[in-house]
Design an enzyme around this catalytic site. Sequence first.
Site, PDB file in Angstrom:
ATOM      1  N   LYS A 109     -12.611  -4.995  -1.847  1.00 32.42           N
ATOM      2  CA  LYS A 109     -13.353  -3.745  -2.046  1.00 32.42           C
ATOM      3  C   LYS A 109     -12.492  -2.651  -2.662  1.00 32.42           C
ATOM      4  O   LYS A 109     -12.976  -1.860  -3.474  1.00 32.42           O
ATOM      5  CB  LYS A 109     -13.989  -3.262  -0.748  1.00 32.42           C
ATOM      6  CG  LYS A 109     -13.053  -3.053   0.427  1.00 32.42           C
ATOM      7  CD  LYS A 109     -13.830  -2.675   1.677  1.00 32.42           C
ATOM      8  CE  LYS A 109     -12.909  -2.618   2.898  1.00 32.42           C
ATOM      9  NZ  LYS A 109     -12.482  -3.965   3.314  1.00 32.42           N
ATOM     10  N   THR A 110     -11.203  -2.591  -2.314  1.00 34.27           N
ATOM     11  CA  THR A 110     -10.354  -1.550  -2.893  1.00 34.27           C
ATOM     12  C   THR A 110     -10.137  -1.796  -4.381  1.00 34.27           C
ATOM     13  O   THR A 110     -10.249  -0.875  -5.202  1.00 34.27           O
ATOM     14  CB  THR A 110      -8.999  -1.497  -2.163  1.00 34.27           C
ATOM     15  OG1 THR A 110      -9.211  -1.296  -0.768  1.00 34.27           O
ATOM     16  CG2 THR A 110      -8.142  -0.358  -2.699  1.00 34.27           C
ATOM     17  N   GLU A 152     -15.214   3.678  -1.675  1.00 34.14           N
ATOM     18  CA  GLU A 152     -14.979   2.446  -0.920  1.00 34.14           C
ATOM     19  C   GLU A 152     -15.538   2.672   0.469  1.00 34.14           C
ATOM     20  O   GLU A 152     -15.189   3.656   1.130  1.00 34.14           O
ATOM     21  CB  GLU A 152     -13.486   2.141  -0.871  1.00 34.14           C
ATOM     22  CG  GLU A 152     -13.139   0.929  -0.049  1.00 34.14           C
ATOM     23  CD  GLU A 152     -11.651   0.624  -0.039  1.00 34.14           C
ATOM     24  OE1 GLU A 152     -11.227  -0.133   0.859  1.00 34.14           O
ATOM     25  OE2 GLU A 152     -10.917   1.129  -0.913  1.00 34.14           O
TER      26      GLU A 152
END
Length: 446
Positions: A109-110, A152
């Site tokens: 996700k980052t 995020e």
Amino acid sequence: MKRVHIMGIEGVGMSALARLLLAEGVGVTGCDLAPGKRARALGVPVHAGHDPAHLGDEDTLVVPTPVPLDHPEVAAARERGLRVLRRMELLARLLEGRPSLGVTGTHGKTTTTGMLASILLAAGLDPWVLLGGELSLLPGNARYGLGPRLAEVDESDPLFQEVRVEVAVATNLEADHVAPPGKKAPNYHGSFGELKAALRGFLEKARLAVVPASDPLLEELSRGLPRRTFGEGGELQAVGVEFGPTGSRFLLTLEGRPLGEAVLQVPGRHNVQNALAAALAALALGVEAEAILEGLARFPGVGRRFQRVGEVRGAWVVDDYAHHPTEVRATLEAAKPLGRRIRVLFQPHRLLRTQALWPEFVEALALAQEVVVLPTYTAGEKGEASPEELSARIAEGLRQKGVAARLLGKEEALAYARDTAAPEDLWLTLGAGDVTELAWRLAHEG
């Protein structure tokens, strides 16, 4: 909100929220058990430790996920009539009513959020960005802008399901941040079923869900929702992927129609998937293909994601945040094309995760030629087994599989890596704790 006090302000997510609030003209103070460079860089008053005495004339207290709501500082804030917000509640307010994208998932996700930030910058859209890592393009972990808001969204926080965005991206989902039976913690889901329900809640609040086509679980959790899919079997695909030691290239196609050649500066099959997720989310927001390809090509990688930090005696030193078996495996597979002997300094992260997953860590780490296991980084958790005992299980499991492995303390591990480094080596530091310090010390001290 006019003045906000943020507990745990050194954390990457909390410091990012602080940056964005400051940019909006909100007064910020904070506290942390271990204030460091992120807190100092904000230029605001930051107290060491947590204490009700820290509260002044603030109107809002922001509380990180691990802090219980019966904490003395939280109780004092409520007695004074302050608004108390969890970090996800604050994020939801900041995203409310704006064109927005949110990225969640157990892994990637980052990086996916960082790729999206790069794309939105290339498109000239002046994005507002909140990131769970450091990205040189921003710079740092946040960017204030007047364009679409990109965040995020950390699935480890059970409240993430209350965050509403226009385009919700889910990269994948595994049973991480799930409490063992009979145990509860504010930053853990009660069961995998609860985590899946929370992800469904996040996706169904969005105008559009973006998910991988080849993931049966995400196919199930997004069923019946407006969605678009990427990867094998999806509408957006990477065709003819060529992997190199430090990146890859492929033809980006939408429903079989070529959009152009994508070039990535970050290695590994997993980063091709991350790029597809970011590209499809950008398309859903109306970004042109040319800007998407430019943004992907510009993306330099997020800090601590296969980040080369230097050399020691000719050996490369690379630092990576991988702290789940799936991430460890993906990182080691990405390292293979470098053609070097892969030697790992691995620091398990969190007692409950390590106790549940240590056999899977053994399987993933067995891809390396040598592993030095450090005592588990507790992140404030308490468990039945000690940090050393849990790490010893991993080291012994690796030895039983024929992998050279040893259990060492941080200073011993640093000395061993420095003394035995050779030009054909890749020393890879893995973990979400303070093992990153060893990477920098190995490359830059002595």
